[in-house]
Design a protein around this motif. Structure first.
Motif, PDB file in Angstrom:
ATOM      1  N   LYS A   9      -0.894  -6.986 -12.054  1.00  0.00           N
ATOM      2  CA  LYS A   9      -1.931  -6.198 -12.139  1.00  0.00           C
ATOM      3  C   LYS A   9      -3.258  -6.429 -11.155  1.00  0.00           C
ATOM      4  O   LYS A   9      -3.789  -5.627 -10.826  1.00  0.00           O
ATOM      5  N   ALA A  10      -3.417  -7.612 -10.896  1.00  0.00           N
ATOM      6  CA  ALA A  10      -4.078  -8.049  -9.598  1.00  0.00           C
ATOM      7  C   ALA A  10      -3.870  -7.540  -8.411  1.00  0.00           C
ATOM      8  O   ALA A  10      -4.900  -6.649  -7.958  1.00  0.00           O
ATOM      9  N   GLN A  11      -2.596  -6.952  -8.023  1.00  0.00           N
ATOM     10  CA  GLN A  11      -2.302  -6.211  -6.824  1.00  0.00           C
ATOM     11  C   GLN A  11      -2.752  -4.784  -6.970  1.00  0.00           C
ATOM     12  O   GLN A  11      -3.430  -4.159  -6.210  1.00  0.00           O
ATOM     13  N   ALA A  12      -2.483  -3.965  -8.238  1.00  0.00           N
ATOM     14  CA  ALA A  12      -2.881  -2.885  -8.382  1.00  0.00           C
ATOM     15  C   ALA A  12      -4.238  -2.556  -8.682  1.00  0.00           C
ATOM     16  O   ALA A  12      -4.776  -1.601  -8.223  1.00  0.00           O
ATOM     17  N   CYS A  13      -4.976  -3.631  -9.127  1.00  0.00           N
ATOM     18  CA  CYS A  13      -6.528  -3.427  -9.201  1.00  0.00           C
ATOM     19  C   CYS A  13      -7.063  -3.577  -7.833  1.00  0.00           C
ATOM     20  O   CYS A  13      -7.999  -2.944  -7.669  1.00  0.00           O
ATOM     21  N   ALA A  14      -6.515  -4.417  -6.945  1.00  0.00           N
ATOM     22  CA  ALA A  14      -7.029  -4.485  -5.571  1.00  0.00           C
ATOM     23  C   ALA A  14      -6.936  -3.297  -4.844  1.00  0.00           C
ATOM     24  O   ALA A  14      -7.653  -3.038  -3.993  1.00  0.00           O
ATOM     25  N   ILE A  15      -5.703  -2.512  -5.166  1.00  0.00           N
ATOM     26  CA  ILE A  15      -5.752  -1.211  -4.744  1.00  0.00           C
ATOM     27  C   ILE A  15      -6.817  -0.386  -4.875  1.00  0.00           C
ATOM     28  O   ILE A  15      -7.418   0.508  -4.168  1.00  0.00           O
ATOM     29  N   GLN A  16      -7.033  -0.285  -6.309  1.00  0.00           N
ATOM     30  CA  GLN A  16      -8.158   0.766  -6.676  1.00  0.00           C
ATOM     31  C   GLN A  16      -9.340   0.183  -6.151  1.00  0.00           C
ATOM     32  O   GLN A  16     -10.329   1.061  -5.968  1.00  0.00           O
ATOM     33  N   ASP A  17      -9.745  -1.208  -6.130  1.00  0.00           N
ATOM     34  CA  ASP A  17     -10.929  -1.570  -5.579  1.00  0.00           C
ATOM     35  C   ASP A  17     -11.089  -1.089  -3.875  1.00  0.00           C
ATOM     36  O   ASP A  17     -12.187  -0.713  -3.735  1.00  0.00           O
ATOM     37  N   TYR A  37       3.857  -3.450  -3.785  1.00  0.00           N
ATOM     38  CA  TYR A  37       5.370  -3.041  -3.790  1.00  0.00           C
ATOM     39  C   TYR A  37       6.122  -4.279  -3.806  1.00  0.00           C
ATOM     40  O   TYR A  37       7.356  -4.861  -4.498  1.00  0.00           O
ATOM     41  N   ALA A  38       5.487  -5.568  -3.006  1.00  0.00           N
ATOM     42  CA  ALA A  38       6.223  -6.827  -2.882  1.00  0.00           C
ATOM     43  C   ALA A  38       6.289  -7.418  -4.296  1.00  0.00           C
ATOM     44  O   ALA A  38       7.406  -8.134  -4.757  1.00  0.00           O
ATOM     45  N   CYS A  39       5.161  -7.369  -5.038  1.00  0.00           N
ATOM     46  CA  CYS A  39       4.911  -8.253  -6.322  1.00  0.00           C
ATOM     47  C   CYS A  39       5.959  -7.497  -7.159  1.00  0.00           C
ATOM     48  O   CYS A  39       6.627  -8.063  -8.036  1.00  0.00           O
ATOM     49  N   CYS A  40       6.331  -6.133  -7.177  1.00  0.00           N
ATOM     50  CA  CYS A  40       6.883  -5.598  -8.188  1.00  0.00           C
ATOM     51  C   CYS A  40       8.448  -5.826  -7.818  1.00  0.00           C
ATOM     52  O   CYS A  40       9.186  -5.885  -8.780  1.00  0.00           O
ATOM     53  N   LYS A  41       8.861  -5.713  -6.533  1.00  0.00           N
ATOM     54  CA  LYS A  41      10.189  -6.155  -6.328  1.00  0.00           C
ATOM     55  C   LYS A  41      10.601  -7.608  -6.766  1.00  0.00           C
ATOM     56  O   LYS A  41      11.594  -7.933  -7.416  1.00  0.00           O
ATOM     57  N   ARG A  52       9.734  -3.945 -17.499  1.00  0.00           N
ATOM     58  CA  ARG A  52       8.698  -2.837 -17.271  1.00  0.00           C
ATOM     59  C   ARG A  52       7.328  -3.269 -17.102  1.00  0.00           C
ATOM     60  O   ARG A  52       7.049  -4.215 -17.932  1.00  0.00           O
ATOM     61  N   SER A  53       6.739  -3.018 -16.311  1.00  0.00           N
ATOM     62  CA  SER A  53       5.400  -3.141 -15.989  1.00  0.00           C
ATOM     63  C   SER A  53       4.376  -1.786 -15.711  1.00  0.00           C
ATOM     64  O   SER A  53       4.991  -1.108 -15.025  1.00  0.00           O
ATOM     65  N   PRO A  54       3.341  -1.674 -16.376  1.00  0.00           N
ATOM     66  CA  PRO A  54       2.587  -0.518 -16.065  1.00  0.00           C
ATOM     67  C   PRO A  54       2.141  -0.240 -14.889  1.00  0.00           C
ATOM     68  O   PRO A  54       1.753   0.663 -14.293  1.00  0.00           O
ATOM     69  N   CYS A  55       1.881  -1.562 -13.872  1.00  0.00           N
ATOM     70  CA  CYS A  55       1.507  -1.432 -12.690  1.00  0.00           C
ATOM     71  C   CYS A  55       2.641  -1.354 -11.676  1.00  0.00           C
ATOM     72  O   CYS A  55       2.383  -0.952 -10.458  1.00  0.00           O
ATOM     73  N   LYS A  60      13.967   2.004  -9.402  1.00  0.00           N
ATOM     74  CA  LYS A  60      14.469   3.260  -8.710  1.00  0.00           C
ATOM     75  C   LYS A  60      13.627   3.680  -7.714  1.00  0.00           C
ATOM     76  O   LYS A  60      13.698   4.139  -6.257  1.00  0.00           O
ATOM     77  N   LEU A  61      12.236   4.072  -8.192  1.00  0.00           N
ATOM     78  CA  LEU A  61      11.154   4.670  -7.332  1.00  0.00           C
ATOM     79  C   LEU A  61      10.880   3.607  -6.391  1.00  0.00           C
ATOM     80  O   LEU A  61      10.464   3.807  -5.177  1.00  0.00           O
ATOM     81  N   LEU A  62      10.637   2.484  -6.832  1.00  0.00           N
ATOM     82  CA  LEU A  62      10.137   1.395  -6.172  1.00  0.00           C
ATOM     83  C   LEU A  62      11.095   1.304  -4.820  1.00  0.00           C
ATOM     84  O   LEU A  62      10.580   0.906  -3.783  1.00  0.00           O
ATOM     85  N   LYS A  63      12.297   1.370  -5.059  1.00  0.00           N
ATOM     86  CA  LYS A  63      13.243   0.831  -3.887  1.00  0.00           C
ATOM     87  C   LYS A  63      13.091   2.322  -2.832  1.00  0.00           C
ATOM     88  O   LYS A  63      12.919   1.886  -1.776  1.00  0.00           O
TER      89      LYS A  63
END
Length: 80
Positions: A9-17, A37-41, A52-55, A60-63
């Motif tokens: 979530k912190a990384q996703a929020c950083a993108i939005q900011d 993407y690194a966090c999600c991996k 699953r994470s909403p962030c 498959k899509l991440l890869k």
């Protein structure tokens, strides 16, 4: 508190900011996208492909997105 449901979530929020700060110019925020993407991996590697994470995009899509960024260099820096 319980276990964090959104580990990236912190990384996703950083993108939005970043997008808000730079008038939604994605080319200014590619480092934040890479960090998400690194966090999600890492999340999928530790929790499994069914986690699953909403962030995070699905595994498959991440890869696909990570391969696309690495091999084709298709990201916001080139799509202006």
């Amino acid at each position: 508190m319980g276990k964090c449901v959104d580990p990236c979530k912190a990384q996703a929020c950083a993108i939005q900011d970043c997008l808000k700060k730079h008038g939604f110019d994605e080319s200014k925020c590619t480092a934040h996208i890479d960090r998400l993407y690194a966090c999600c991996k890492q999340f999928y590697e530790s929790e499994g492909r069914d986690a699953r994470s909403p962030c995070c995009p699905t595994p498959k899509l991440l890869k696909f997105k990570m391969e696309q960024r690495a091999e084709e260099l298709l990201d916001a820096r080139l799509v202006r």
